[in-house]
Write a protein that holds these residues in place. Sequence first.
Motif, PDB file in Angstrom:
ATOM      1  N   MET A  40     131.913 115.234  96.070  1.00 34.71           N
ATOM      2  CA  MET A  40     131.293 114.576  96.931  1.00 34.71           C
ATOM      3  C   MET A  40     131.464 113.191  97.216  1.00 34.71           C
ATOM      4  N   CYS A  41     132.404 113.072  98.244  1.00 38.08           N
ATOM      5  CA  CYS A  41     133.061 111.898  98.792  1.00 38.08           C
ATOM      6  C   CYS A  41     132.223 111.055  99.653  1.00 38.08           C
ATOM      7  N   ALA A  42     132.354 109.673  99.291  1.00 37.06           N
ATOM      8  CA  ALA A  42     131.587 108.733 100.238  1.00 37.06           C
ATOM      9  C   ALA A  42     132.975 107.924 100.877  1.00 37.06           C
ATOM     10  N   ILE A  43     132.634 107.702 102.271  1.00 34.45           N
ATOM     11  CA  ILE A  43     133.549 106.924 102.836  1.00 34.45           C
ATOM     12  C   ILE A  43     132.898 105.654 103.368  1.00 34.45           C
ATOM     13  N   VAL A  44     133.403 104.533 102.471  1.00 33.84           N
ATOM     14  CA  VAL A  44     132.671 103.082 102.930  1.00 33.84           C
ATOM     15  C   VAL A  44     133.682 102.327 103.404  1.00 33.84           C
ATOM     16  N   GLY A  45     133.207 101.180 104.114  1.00 32.59           N
ATOM     17  CA  GLY A  45     134.002 100.182 104.557  1.00 32.59           C
ATOM     18  C   GLY A  45     132.814  99.172 105.370  1.00 32.59           C
ATOM     19  N   PRO A  46     133.438  98.280 105.819  1.00 33.18           N
ATOM     20  CA  PRO A  46     132.489  97.319 106.661  1.00 33.18           C
ATOM     21  C   PRO A  46     132.367  97.601 108.044  1.00 33.18           C
ATOM     22  N   ASN A  47     131.368  97.264 108.871  1.00 26.41           N
ATOM     23  CA  ASN A  47     131.277  97.545 110.167  1.00 26.41           C
ATOM     24  C   ASN A  47     132.615  97.307 111.094  1.00 26.41           C
ATOM     25  N   GLY A  48     132.775  98.313 111.746  1.00 27.07           N
ATOM     26  CA  GLY A  48     134.047  98.331 112.517  1.00 27.07           C
ATOM     27  C   GLY A  48     135.241  98.811 111.873  1.00 27.07           C
ATOM     28  N   ALA A  49     135.113  99.418 110.703  1.00 23.32           N
ATOM     29  CA  ALA A  49     136.394  99.631 109.862  1.00 23.32           C
ATOM     30  C   ALA A  49     136.792 101.067 110.249  1.00 23.32           C
ATOM     31  N   GLY A  50     136.140 101.696 111.023  1.00 25.12           N
ATOM     32  CA  GLY A  50     136.576 103.139 111.615  1.00 25.12           C
ATOM     33  C   GLY A  50     136.092 104.199 110.778  1.00 25.12           C
ATOM     34  N   LYS A  51     134.946 104.050 110.238  1.00 24.91           N
ATOM     35  CA  LYS A  51     134.385 105.150 109.293  1.00 24.91           C
ATOM     36  C   LYS A  51     134.203 106.484 110.424  1.00 24.91           C
ATOM     37  N   SER A  52     133.074 106.226 111.322  1.00 29.67           N
ATOM     38  CA  SER A  52     133.018 107.344 112.136  1.00 29.67           C
ATOM     39  C   SER A  52     134.375 107.797 113.051  1.00 29.67           C
ATOM     40  N   THR A 233     136.230  99.082  92.264  1.00 29.00           N
ATOM     41  CA  THR A 233     136.666  97.967  91.404  1.00 29.00           C
ATOM     42  C   THR A 233     136.457  96.517  92.202  1.00 29.00           C
ATOM     43  N   PRO A 234     136.241  95.481  91.621  1.00 30.57           N
ATOM     44  CA  PRO A 234     136.096  94.205  92.344  1.00 30.57           C
ATOM     45  C   PRO A 234     137.080  93.948  93.338  1.00 30.57           C
ATOM     46  N   LYS A 235     138.445  94.146  92.815  1.00 32.36           N
ATOM     47  CA  LYS A 235     139.696  93.867  93.746  1.00 32.36           C
ATOM     48  C   LYS A 235     139.561  94.623  94.747  1.00 32.36           C
ATOM     49  N   ASN A 236     139.385  96.177  94.806  1.00 35.25           N
ATOM     50  CA  ASN A 236     139.181  96.752  96.047  1.00 35.25           C
ATOM     51  C   ASN A 236     138.107  96.751  97.094  1.00 35.25           C
ATOM     52  N   LEU A 237     136.956  96.075  96.349  1.00 35.41           N
ATOM     53  CA  LEU A 237     135.647  95.814  97.092  1.00 35.41           C
ATOM     54  C   LEU A 237     135.971  94.601  98.071  1.00 35.41           C
ATOM     55  N   ARG A 238     136.709  93.532  97.156  1.00 39.83           N
ATOM     56  CA  ARG A 238     137.085  92.375  97.973  1.00 39.83           C
ATOM     57  C   ARG A 238     138.080  92.768  99.137  1.00 39.83           C
ATOM     58  N   ALA A 240     138.342  95.387 100.938  1.00 39.10           N
ATOM     59  CA  ALA A 240     137.718  95.962 101.913  1.00 39.10           C
ATOM     60  C   ALA A 240     136.905  95.045 102.505  1.00 39.10           C
ATOM     61  N   TYR A 241     135.896  94.209 102.141  1.00 37.13           N
ATOM     62  CA  TYR A 241     134.643  93.643 102.735  1.00 37.13           C
ATOM     63  C   TYR A 241     134.926  92.173 102.715  1.00 37.13           C
ATOM     64  N   GLY A 242     135.993  91.682 102.143  1.00 43.15           N
ATOM     65  CA  GLY A 242     136.674  89.964 102.078  1.00 43.15           C
ATOM     66  C   GLY A 242     135.277  89.439 101.749  1.00 43.15           C
ATOM     67  N   ARG A 243     134.992  88.136 102.248  1.00 40.77           N
ATOM     68  CA  ARG A 243     134.055  87.356 101.605  1.00 40.77           C
ATOM     69  C   ARG A 243     132.670  87.636 101.601  1.00 40.77           C
ATOM     70  N   GLN A 244     132.237  88.993 102.445  1.00 43.30           N
ATOM     71  CA  GLN A 244     130.842  89.225 102.365  1.00 43.30           C
ATOM     72  C   GLN A 244     130.659  89.800 100.955  1.00 43.30           C
ATOM     73  N   ALA A 249     127.620  93.410  96.203  1.00 41.61           N
ATOM     74  CA  ALA A 249     127.728  94.387  95.113  1.00 41.61           C
ATOM     75  C   ALA A 249     128.474  93.790  94.053  1.00 41.61           C
ATOM     76  N   THR A 250     128.177  93.943  92.848  1.00 42.77           N
ATOM     77  CA  THR A 250     128.663  93.298  91.763  1.00 42.77           C
ATOM     78  C   THR A 250     128.879  94.598  90.458  1.00 42.77           C
ATOM     79  N   PRO A 251     129.984  95.303  90.695  1.00 42.65           N
ATOM     80  CA  PRO A 251     130.297  96.390  89.934  1.00 42.65           C
ATOM     81  C   PRO A 251     130.404  95.576  88.632  1.00 42.65           C
ATOM     82  N   ARG A 252     130.134  96.703  87.395  1.00 42.51           N
ATOM     83  CA  ARG A 252     130.198  96.264  86.112  1.00 42.51           C
ATOM     84  C   ARG A 252     131.382  95.547  85.487  1.00 42.51           C
ATOM     85  N   GLU A 253     132.688  95.964  86.019  1.00 43.64           N
ATOM     86  CA  GLU A 253     133.808  95.348  85.602  1.00 43.64           C
ATOM     87  C   GLU A 253     133.787  94.062  86.064  1.00 43.64           C
TER      88      GLU A 253
END
Lengths: 257, 384
Positions: A40-52, A233-238, A240-244, A249-253
Motif C-alpha cells: 500500500m504505497c503513498a505518493i507524497v510531495g509538495p503542491n506542483g510536485a507532479g503527483k497527479s 526520514t528527515p533528510k528525505n522530507l527536507r 522533498a519539501y524544503g523549508r516548509q 512533520a517531525t519523524p521520530r528519527e
Amino acid sequence: MRDDSLHEPGQALHIEDITVSYGANPALWDIDLDIPPGVMCAIVGPNGAGKSTLIKTALGLVRPVAGHVRFLGRPVAQMRGKIGYVPQRHSVDWDFPTTVRDVVEMGLYQQLGWFRRPGAQAHARALEALAEVGMQDYAGRQISQLSGGQQQRVFIARALVQDAPILILDEPLAGVDAATEAVIIALLQRLRDAGRTIIVVHHDLTTVQSYFDWLVMLNVRIIAQGPMAEVYTPKNLRAAYGRQLAMIATPREESTL
Amino acid sequence: MSALADLLSSGIVRTVLIGAAMLGAISGMLGAFAVLRRQSLLGDALSHAALPGVCLGFIIAGTRDLGSILVGAFITGALAALIMMLIVRRTTLKTDAALGIVLSVFFAVGVVLLSWVQDQGGAASAGLASFLFGQAAAILRSDLWIMGGVGLVALALVLALWKEFKLVSFDADFARAQGFPVTLLEATLTVMVALSIVVGLQLVGVVLMVALLIAPAAAARQWATTLGPMVALSAAIGAASGASGALVSATTRGLATGPVVVLIATAAVVISLLIAPQRGLLWQALAARRARARISDGRVLTTLQGLAAAHHDASYPAERGMLETALGARAPTARIAALERRGLIHPVTHPPETTPHWELTEAGHAEAASLSGKPAPAQDGGTQ
C-alpha cells in the motif's frame, strides 16, 4: 509495434526514464520508479510536485516525452480493466443526472464490451461493491444528493467493482470527514492484505506513516522510494519539501540528529 | 378542429410541421449530451460557422442546390470545430474565448460572402439570406428524407453507444483510463451535433439554431433524474416545440416559423425552471417558506410551553402580547391560525380580559417537547 515479451513482470508498477513537460517546464523529470505487488504505497510531495501527473502518465492519460510504463510487466494498453482508477472527486460534475448504482456500473463498461448494456449480474456486482464501502443503502440515490465523503466512496466502489489487482487513487482523502477517512483506509488495507497493490496520492504527512507501508517522495524528480521505514526520514522530507518541512512533520528519527 | 384539418390538408403545412418536429427531436436528443458535456456554445459556433459554407456551396454548385449547400455548411462547421480545438490545446486561451473568436470570424466571412454573392446577382442567390434566420416555407418533401436519415442515424448511434456516450459525458478521464477511444466518441457526438445543425439551417437559420439544441435539454434537465428520461424528454420537448411552432406560424400571418419554434422551446425552459419539482425556483421557494414556517411554529410552541412551565400550569393561557414579548418577534396571525387548525394550541378566554389568549393542547405539549428536547410538564389540566 506490439511488445509481447514481459518487461519487469515482478513489479506492479514499473516506470523508467519518464519525463513529462507542459510547455517549457518539466512536470516530471527522469522518473525511475518501481512499486512491488501487494504493498500500500503513498505518493507524497509538495503542491506542483507532479503527483497527479505521475499517475495520469502511468495510466496513459498524459503522454510523456520520453520513457515507458509497465504494469505487472505489460504496457497499460494491455492492462485495460485490470487497473482500478479513482480520479479526483472534483474532476466530474456531480449534478449529472444519474444514480449511485449507475456510476458504480460504469466500472464494468470496459468488461461488458461494445453495444452491451449492464444486466442483472452487473447490478448485483455494483451492489456488492457499494456494500464494501458502506453505501449499499444509497444505490438508487441521485448522485447530486451525496455529501463529499459519500461521493468519494461511490468513486472507490466504481474502481472496486472491476475486481482489479491494482488500484490507483488520486487524493481519495481530500475533503472527507474523519469517519469516512477511517472507512476508506480500513478498506484499502483489507484489499492490500488480500494481495492487491494500492497506490495512493496522499497529501497528509501526519498520517502517511500509520496508513501506508511503502512510500514514494516526489518533487518533479523522485526524491526517495521504498519501504516506509527506510524512506520516511528527515533528510528525505527536507529534500522533498524544503523549508516548509519544519511546519509539517517531525519523524521520530529527528531526535537522533 | 376543422380549421386544423384544413390546415393539415395543405401539403406545405404538413411538410413544415413534420420537418420542424423531426428537427426538434434530433436536436433535442443530441443537445442533451451537448449540454451535459458543457458544450452548449459549441453548437452556436458550429451553426454560425456554417454560413460561409452555405455561400461557398452555392458558389461552387452555381445553383441553390440543397445538397452542395449542406455539404459546404458541414465542412466549414467542422473546420471551425477543428480550429477551436487547436486554439484551446496550443494556446493559453480558454474555451469561451476560442469559441467567441471562431464564431465571429466565421460569421463575418459568411456575411461578406453572402453580400458578395447577392451583389453578383442571379435570382437564385436571393434565397440565400433566408439561411440567416431560416425560411420554413422553402422546405421540400425531399428535404424530409434527409432529415429523417440524419435522425435515424443519430438515434441508432445513441442507442448502440448509449453506455459509452454516458461514460464519456460524465467522466472522460475515467473512460480514457478504461481504454475507451474517448476522442473518437467525443468526435462522433460533435459530428452528430454538426449534422443536426446543418439540417436545421433551412428551417431555423444559423443565428437561432443553437436554441433548439440547448432549450429542450435545459428544460428536460429540470424534470429528469437520470440520463435516459432526460434524453427522451428533451427530444419530446424539441419535437413538440417544432410542431407547435409550425402550427402557430401557419395560422398567423407574418410569423416566421424558426423564431416561433425557438420562442416556444424557450417558454418550455422558463416554465421548467420555475415549476419543476425539486429543482424549480417556485418549488424551492415554497420549500424554503415551509421550512421557515415550521421553525417559526416551533418557536411559538416552545415559548408557550416555557410560559406554562414558568407558571406551573400546563394550560396556562398566554396573551398575544405576552407571547410576542417572550418570543422577541411578532407572531403572525396566519401561523397562529395554522397552529389552531393542527390542534396544537387552543384559543381560550381569560375573564375579565377581553383579548384572545391561547393555551397548549396535549398534542401541542408533546410537539413542543419533541422540538425542545425537554420532557413535557406533568399533565395537570391541559385541554383534552
